[in-house]
Scaffold this motif. Structure first.
Motif, PDB file in Angstrom:
ATOM      1  N   UNK A 136       0.340  -1.123  -0.551  1.00  0.00           N
ATOM      2  CA  UNK A 136      -0.099  -0.013   0.386  1.00  0.00           C
ATOM      3  C   UNK A 136       1.160   1.826   0.004  1.00  0.00           C
ATOM      4  N   UNK A 137       2.084   1.466   0.686  1.00  0.00           N
ATOM      5  CA  UNK A 137       3.078   2.724   0.474  1.00  0.00           C
ATOM      6  C   UNK A 137       3.827   2.626  -0.850  1.00  0.00           C
ATOM      7  N   UNK A 138       3.756   1.461  -1.537  1.00  0.00           N
ATOM      8  CA  UNK A 138       4.298   1.761  -3.143  1.00  0.00           C
ATOM      9  C   UNK A 138       3.326   2.312  -4.355  1.00  0.00           C
ATOM     10  N   UNK A 139       3.948   2.905  -4.835  1.00  0.00           N
ATOM     11  CA  UNK A 139       2.508   3.512  -6.133  1.00  0.00           C
ATOM     12  C   UNK A 139       3.218   2.676  -7.594  1.00  0.00           C
ATOM     13  N   UNK A 140       3.715   1.668  -7.365  1.00  0.00           N
ATOM     14  CA  UNK A 140       4.143   1.569  -8.467  1.00  0.00           C
ATOM     15  C   UNK A 140       5.670   2.119  -8.811  1.00  0.00           C
ATOM     16  N   UNK A 141       5.902   1.450  -9.643  1.00  0.00           N
ATOM     17  CA  UNK A 141       7.855   1.032 -10.170  1.00  0.00           C
ATOM     18  C   UNK A 141       7.793   3.095 -10.528  1.00  0.00           C
ATOM     19  N   UNK A 142       9.470   3.010  -9.955  1.00  0.00           N
ATOM     20  CA  UNK A 142       9.737   4.780 -10.354  1.00  0.00           C
ATOM     21  C   UNK A 142      10.133   4.999 -11.774  1.00  0.00           C
ATOM     22  N   UNK A 143       9.814   6.031 -12.584  1.00  0.00           N
ATOM     23  CA  UNK A 143      11.042   6.255 -13.848  1.00  0.00           C
ATOM     24  C   UNK A 143      12.781   5.166 -13.620  1.00  0.00           C
ATOM     25  N   UNK A 144      12.765   5.429 -14.492  1.00  0.00           N
ATOM     26  CA  UNK A 144      14.371   3.678 -14.474  1.00  0.00           C
ATOM     27  C   UNK A 144      14.311   2.447 -13.929  1.00  0.00           C
ATOM     28  N   UNK A 145      12.586   2.384 -13.550  1.00  0.00           N
ATOM     29  CA  UNK A 145      12.297   1.409 -12.647  1.00  0.00           C
ATOM     30  C   UNK A 145      10.937   0.606 -13.536  1.00  0.00           C
ATOM     31  N   UNK A 146      10.502   1.193 -14.722  1.00  0.00           N
ATOM     32  CA  UNK A 146       8.928   1.084 -15.143  1.00  0.00           C
ATOM     33  C   UNK A 146       9.262   0.042 -16.367  1.00  0.00           C
ATOM     34  N   UNK A 147       8.361  -0.865 -16.745  1.00  0.00           N
ATOM     35  CA  UNK A 147       8.411  -1.550 -17.923  1.00  0.00           C
ATOM     36  C   UNK A 147       8.847  -1.199 -19.471  1.00  0.00           C
ATOM     37  N   UNK A 148       9.479  -1.978 -20.323  1.00  0.00           N
ATOM     38  CA  UNK A 148      10.371  -1.923 -21.380  1.00  0.00           C
ATOM     39  C   UNK A 148       8.935  -1.957 -22.595  1.00  0.00           C
ATOM     40  N   UNK A 149       7.719  -1.916 -21.897  1.00  0.00           N
ATOM     41  CA  UNK A 149       7.623  -2.925 -23.145  1.00  0.00           C
ATOM     42  C   UNK A 149       6.027  -3.705 -22.350  1.00  0.00           C
TER      43      UNK A 149
END
Lengths: 194, 194
Positions: free
Chosen positions: A72-85
């Motif tokens: 709940x404290x994590x809003x999803x991957x930060x820029x740089x660790x997001x999906x590539x596709x």
């Protein structure tokens, strides 16, 4: 080549990636080629796919996704660790409204194919579908079912044995390792062994 | 080890088997062990499994199954070519009524595992569920979802390219070869390539 068991064990639900590792459009097409050859209920083959491997389209997809309900404290991957596709899995409702379990068959096959290439991903069902439909101009007759997020994994995910009645919620420890409790085999099999 | 693509291509829906090739209970447990390690929506893991590898239980399961909707003159595999084992896939509705696509994920994983062992099978959704529940004494809270029939394949199944608008029905030729038309890749991908 790894054994299927190796692939299945390496195929964790990854939510953080090395975004600098790009995935080509052709790699996504190859995954759909695998899915194309899988079983389909009454062979109707209603699944369709929207592929995105370019940063601009990825940026339109990302805000439509809700990540990791239990963190709940994590809003999803930060820029740089997001999906590539991404592969958006759609049901063509002009072909059938009953796709049975074609979606799971196709998604698992594509994910195992991604793992074999050194990639990984996560099936995401929590989606702002109205927004995603607008962003990608997906026609109304194609029902948005799931999004497969893909990339080069940049997190450690471990399985743990869950005792009967235990809590199935996954969690992340202080070092960022993602823990996934799985029910024991004895809890899954209801028949007596012979 | 074969590549995943080899496994996926060898993993056809087989409906005729060499019934003299037995499958052990332990082999079925090994397949469930694979399924245990797959993704589950919100990690709820509602799937349960009834395993049958003994002829007596197999004989109780077989008459509950309807085979190959499109082969109207064929009533299913004859004695000697019937499955050597079954995995009945159940949803534990006390855990969740929304299993998302967990069933397809688990079934495809178990079938790929079977193919790796030189076996094969067919996912069967057309089931006399009331009879099967009685025959196997399956508790009411476990919803019967699908049956995976398994054996050593004894038929040839070939994929064919289907043109847009063509007939998706599978068919069997005079030599007993089973033909499965699959949509072309261009029909499956709705996004422009980049």
């Amino acid at each position: 080549m790894p054994s299927l068991r190796d692939l299945v064990l390496r195929n964790r639900s990854y939510r953080r990636f090395d975004e600098s590792h790009r995935i080509s459009h052709q790699e996504l097409v190859d995954l759909v080629r695998l899915a194309r050859c899988t079983a389909s209920a009454t062979n109707r083959q209603p699944l369709k796919y929207f592929l995105s491997a370019d940063p601009e389209t990825n940026d339109r997809i990302f805000p439509c996704l809700f990540w990791a309900a239990f963190l709940q404290d994590w809003k999803g991957p930060a820029p740089g660790e997001r999906p590539a596709a991404y592969i958006v899995v759609l049901i063509d409702e002009t072909l059938t409204k009953d796709w049975w379990c074609d979606d799971g068959i196709a998604l698992q096959t594509m994910l195992l194919g991604a793992v074999e290439k050194g990639l990984g991903g996560c099936m995401i069902g929590a989606i702002d579908k109205d927004r995603l439909r607008r962003e990608l101009a997906i026609p109304e007759h194609l029902k948005i079912r799931l999004v497969l997020a893909l990339g080069k994994p940049a997190e450690k995910v471990v399985l743990e044995d869950l005792k009967p009645g235990g809590d199935t919620r996954y969690w992340r420890d202080e070092e960022g390792v993602h823990h996934v409790p799985k029910r024991g085999i004895a809890e899954l099999i209801i028949s007596a062994g012979k």
